[in-house]
Structures are given as C-alpha cells and as structure tokens.
Scaffold this active site. Structure first.
Site, PDB file in Angstrom:
ATOM      1  N   HIS A 173     -10.230   2.319  -1.263  1.00 26.80           N
ATOM      2  CA  HIS A 173      -9.029   1.475  -1.296  1.00 26.80           C
ATOM      3  C   HIS A 173      -9.352   0.204  -0.501  1.00 26.80           C
ATOM      4  O   HIS A 173     -10.153   0.252   0.441  1.00 26.80           O
ATOM      5  CB  HIS A 173      -7.907   2.255  -0.616  1.00 26.80           C
TER       6      HIS A 173
ATOM      7  N   GLN B 128      -4.721  10.066   0.508  1.00 30.61           N
ATOM      8  CA  GLN B 128      -4.360  10.832  -0.686  1.00 30.61           C
ATOM      9  C   GLN B 128      -4.595  12.325  -0.521  1.00 30.61           C
ATOM     10  O   GLN B 128      -4.057  13.110  -1.297  1.00 30.61           O
ATOM     11  CB  GLN B 128      -5.168  10.331  -1.899  1.00 30.61           C
TER      12      GLN B 128
ATOM     13  N   LYS C 293       3.403   9.347   1.943  1.00 25.99           N
ATOM     14  CA  LYS C 293       2.848  10.029   0.760  1.00 25.99           C
ATOM     15  C   LYS C 293       3.023  11.547   0.871  1.00 25.99           C
ATOM     16  O   LYS C 293       2.620  12.290   0.003  1.00 25.99           O
ATOM     17  CB  LYS C 293       1.368   9.674   0.597  1.00 25.99           C
TER      18      LYS C 293
ATOM     19  N   ASP D  84     -10.679   8.561   5.168  1.00 24.97           N
ATOM     20  CA  ASP D  84      -9.395   8.044   4.720  1.00 24.97           C
ATOM     21  C   ASP D  84      -8.686   9.174   3.970  1.00 24.97           C
ATOM     22  O   ASP D  84      -9.033   9.498   2.836  1.00 24.97           O
ATOM     23  CB  ASP D  84      -9.642   6.829   3.805  1.00 24.97           C
TER      24      ASP D  84
ATOM     25  N   CYS E  59      -5.370  -1.239  -5.886  1.00 24.07           N
ATOM     26  CA  CYS E  59      -6.034  -1.672  -4.634  1.00 24.07           C
ATOM     27  C   CYS E  59      -7.464  -1.147  -4.560  1.00 24.07           C
ATOM     28  O   CYS E  59      -7.976  -0.829  -3.471  1.00 24.07           O
ATOM     29  CB  CYS E  59      -5.262  -1.233  -3.387  1.00 24.07           C
TER      30      CYS E  59
HETATM   31  N1  PLP Z   1      -6.214   4.599   1.311  1.00 28.91           N
HETATM   32  C1  PLP Z   1      -5.867   5.168   0.156  1.00 28.91           C
HETATM   33  C2  PLP Z   1      -6.834   6.066  -0.552  1.00 28.91           C
HETATM   34  C3  PLP Z   1      -4.607   4.942  -0.381  1.00 28.91           C
HETATM   35  O1  PLP Z   1      -4.261   5.501  -1.530  1.00 28.91           O
HETATM   36  C4  PLP Z   1      -3.716   4.093   0.310  1.00 28.91           C
HETATM   37  C5  PLP Z   1      -2.392   3.765  -0.258  1.00 28.91           C
HETATM   38  O2  PLP Z   1      -2.161   3.878  -1.426  1.00 28.91           O
HETATM   39  C6  PLP Z   1      -4.127   3.537   1.519  1.00 28.91           C
HETATM   40  C7  PLP Z   1      -5.386   3.806   1.985  1.00 28.91           C
HETATM   41  C8  PLP Z   1      -3.230   2.630   2.313  1.00 28.91           C
HETATM   42  O3  PLP Z   1      -2.112   3.335   2.744  1.00 28.91           O
HETATM   43  P1  PLP Z   1      -0.873   2.551   3.388  1.00 28.91           P
HETATM   44  O4  PLP Z   1      -0.500   1.486   2.398  1.00 28.91           O
HETATM   45  O5  PLP Z   1       0.169   3.614   3.534  1.00 28.91           O
HETATM   46  O6  PLP Z   1      -1.339   1.986   4.670  1.00 28.91           O
END
Ligand code: PLP
Length: 414
Positions: free
Chosen positions: A131, A211, A234, A208, A372
């Site tokens: 992401h 998900q 989430k 990270d 993203c």
């Molecule tokens: N990393 C992953 C794999 C994500 O799917 C997301 C959000 O969709 C994020 C990071 C960023 O999360 P946040 O927007 O809640 O900070």
C-alpha cells in the site's frame, strides 16, 4: 467498562446482520450490498452504543484528572490497550501504542526508528504489493539518508517471489517492511519465513497488518515481528484509531515522535525528559471516544470467533470466485494459493470505474481504482481493478445479486 455483544452463540448470519443498523438502509432504492470491507468495515450496534455511552456518560480528558469522570475515561482507555494486547498476543501492554491508523503507525517508525538507525548506503526492503502508506514513508527516509529502497517482486499469481527475496536480503538490509495481506489482491504473505530470513541477516521487520488483523489470528510474539501496524476501522471499530505494536526494547531505544503534553516526564527550558512507554509516543489528547469504543469491536469479534468468521468469509470467497470465473472476458487479478476474502478483477475493454458506477446504481458498493497500490497495478499493466471484499455479515444471496448486476452492467458497457 463492561461491554456485552448480545451476539447469539454459534454462527447465525441473520443474527449477525441485525447488529449492523447500516445494513437496513437502501441505496438508489435497492437494499445496500456492502462489498467494500477492505476499505473499511461497517460497525455493529455495540460499537455505536460505546461511542454514545462515552460522550453521554463519562466524557473527560484522560490520565491527568483526579475526578470520577477522568478516572472512568482513563480506565476505559487503558482497558482497550489491554484488550488489544490480548488480541495480538503482545508480551507487554507498553508495547501497544495508539495512533490514528496504520499510516501513522508506519510513519512513526519511519520518523523515529528510521531516522535514528538508517544511514548512507543502507537498504530497506519492501515488496511490489505494498500500500502507498508502506512505500512513501520509506522513499522519504531513503532520500533523506541516501539509503536504497529495494523491491521484492510479485509473480503472475500475485504472490511474493520468495527466491528473489532471499537474493535481495543481505547484511546491508536494515529493515524489511511488508504487508501481511494484500489489500488489492487478498494474498496472504508467508510473514514468518520473511521475518526469520530478515532476522538472520540482522534486519528489523515491520509487518503491515491493516488487512490481516481482521481475518487472521495475530500472534506477534510467535510471529517475532519487531513492529506490527493496523487500523481498528477495518475491524468493526471506529475510524481514527490505529495500533503500533513494537518490541519493548526497540521502542525504548527510539526517540519520540511528536512532542507535547502526555509524552513528557519533566519539561525545563534547558532539558526535557520523556515519559515511559507507551506514553512517550502518545503526545496530546488522544482519540479517547474512538479508542474506548474499540474494546466493543474486539468483544464483537471474540463473540463470533475468528475461526467462524474466517470459515464464513472463505465460503463467500470460494463461491464468488466460482461465479465470477464463469463470466466471459472477466479476469481475476490475484490468484494466490493463500487468500482472504478479497477479489480483484478486470473485464476486457471496460473501465473498472464504469462498472463501479453501474453497480452502485444497484445498491452495490465495491471499490474501483488502484487501491493505493499503483506500483502493483503497474506490475500487472492495468490502471486499476474492481474489488469486492467480503465480511462476516455478507451472504451468498448478496453475491448472486452482485453477479447478476455485474453481468447486466457488462452487457450495457460492452
Ligand atoms: N496498508 C494496507 C494494506 C491497507 O489496506 C491500508 C488501508 O486500506 C493501509 C495500509 C492504510 O490504512 P489507514 O488508511 O487506516 O491508515
């Protein structure tokens, strides 16, 4: 604060759906079908109640007050920290830092640990399926420190190329930062192997978990990651609450992130000392209401049971994959052996956004675009996908409605 979920024992989809008021609403005159769960999940009534209970009964700033309301608010806030520690099996409550999301958690590591430990010529390893929030902070850091960002490739099925990873990692690698589960493809990455190999090379590892935390059992102690980041929105919790788990000895040696109230021990003009963990990293008034409501989200998950949740989602994934594969010209992007309930796809000669608009006209919420993950889309040579992501409250009947609406949309757009 005592929170009870009101969820029936056993897995009863009708009962589960009743806990989500939003599922009663109509969109464009049709019952809402919400398949955008990888972006954010919907919230059960107990989370909504926890929010209004905080503001209606014990709204106060925490940690500093000695009055009853402040004590109640502080206790609830710290109880959530304990609940999160249990949820991810961290060894110490001090290892749980509240942030506003995965993005802030990763940036915190980049700005503190990164600036203190990355030097000229060092290497940081990320993957091609990250992401943007696990790419850009490292690009900024590498630019500042004259370090090198290296990328683990992804194969055609949407899996990490582990042989390439083994070749990329070396004594120059100071950090490996990879996604546990891809938001765009649903791929579950072999993080235990990734962490073991990184540690053998002397690198620190950030996972990270944005998900993965909702779908998989998370045991940070067993995984042995150094950092684990995720967002409560989430996991049926409110927006604006993120978690950074970090190993205590690493966090203790990191400089603070933001300066201000709460994160200090003593302030003098000639010298300031910092608070102990976890408060050193929690400057200012935190998001008290939302943090406190997160405990209700964890109670909800616990009552359903991760195993039940996963079984239901896997059934939906298998069913939807089978049905979508029957559609001519539709290609699923991401066919990893190990996946969560996320399906990304493209349809020949049709832009994903056009499909998204027509599906919305049928009351169906899917995500379209690059999710993203632009470098991942570039890897597959596509501008974006349509992504349907399923949660515990979705049903096979909803998938049938979705597939019918999709076929109709494809016919209109072809
Ligand atoms: N990393 C992953 C794999 C994500 O799917 C997301 C959000 O969709 C994020 C990071 C960023 O999360 P946040 O927007 O809640 O900070």
């Amino acid at each position: 604060m005592n929170v009870t979920s009101g969820i029936e024992s056993g897995f009863d989809i009708k009962d589960i759906r009743q806990h989500f008021p939003i599922l009663q609403r109509q969109v464009k005159g049709k019952p809402l079908i919400y398949f955008d769960n990888a972006a954010t999940s919907q919230k059960p009534q107990i989370v909504l109640d926890a929010l209004s209970n905080y503001y209606g009964h014990y709204n106060a700033n925490i940690h500093r007050g000695i009055h009853t309301l402040a004590e109640e608010a502080t206790a609830a806030f710290e109880e959530t920290r304990d609940a999160i520690r249990d949820f991810i099996h961290a060894g110490h409550r001090e290892e749980i830092i509240f942030t506003k999301g995965t993005t802030e958690s990763i940036n915190l590591v980049a700005y503190t640990w990164g600036r203190a430990n990355i030097q000229d010529g060092d290497e940081i390893l990320i993957s091609n399926m990250e992401h943007h929030s696990n790419i850009v902070p490292w690009q900024i850091l590498c630019k500042e420190k004259n370090a090198l960002l290296k990328i683990i490739p992804v194969n055609d099925e949407g899996e990490l190329d582990m042989e390439a990873y083994k070749k990329l990692i070396s004594h120059k690698t100071k950090l490996v930062s990879v996604v546990h589960v891809s938001n765009a493809l649903g791929t579950i990455n072999p993080v235990k192997d990734i962490i073991r190999l990184a540690h053998q090379a002397g690198a620190v590892v950030l996972i990270d978990g944005a998900q993965s935390a909702v779908h998989l059992d998370i045991d940070v102690a067993e995984m042995d990651c150094d950092f684990f980041a995720f967002s409560m929105h989430k996991l049926f919790g409110p927006t604006g609450v993120g978690i950074l788990y970090g190993k205590k000895d690493i966090l203790e040696n990191m400089p603070p992130f933001m300066g201000g109230g709460e994160m200090i021990k003593e302030v003098h003009f000639d010298k300031t000392t910092y608070a102990s963990l976890p408060y050193k990293f929690e400057a200012g008034t935190p998001n008290i209401a939302d943090v406190n409501a997160c405990k209700a989200a964890l109670v909800f998950i616990d009552k359903i049971g991760k195993e039940n949740l996963r079984q239901h989602e896997n059934e939906l994934l298998a069913y939807a994959t089978r049905e979508l594969k029957k559609i001519d010209g539709l290609h699923i992007i991401g066919n990893a052996k190990h996946k969560v309930s996320v399906i990304s796809f493209i349809v020949d000669k049709i832009h994903p956004q056009d499909l998204g608009i027509l599906l919305d006209n049928s009351g169906i919420a899917v995500r379209t675009g690059h999710h993203c993950t632009q470098p991942l889309m570039q890897r597959f040579g596509i501008p974006g996908t349509v992504r349907a992501s399923f949660s515990v409250y979705n049903t096979t009947e909803e998938i049938d409605t979705f597939v019918l609406a999709l076929k109709k949309a494809i016919k209109m757009l072809a």
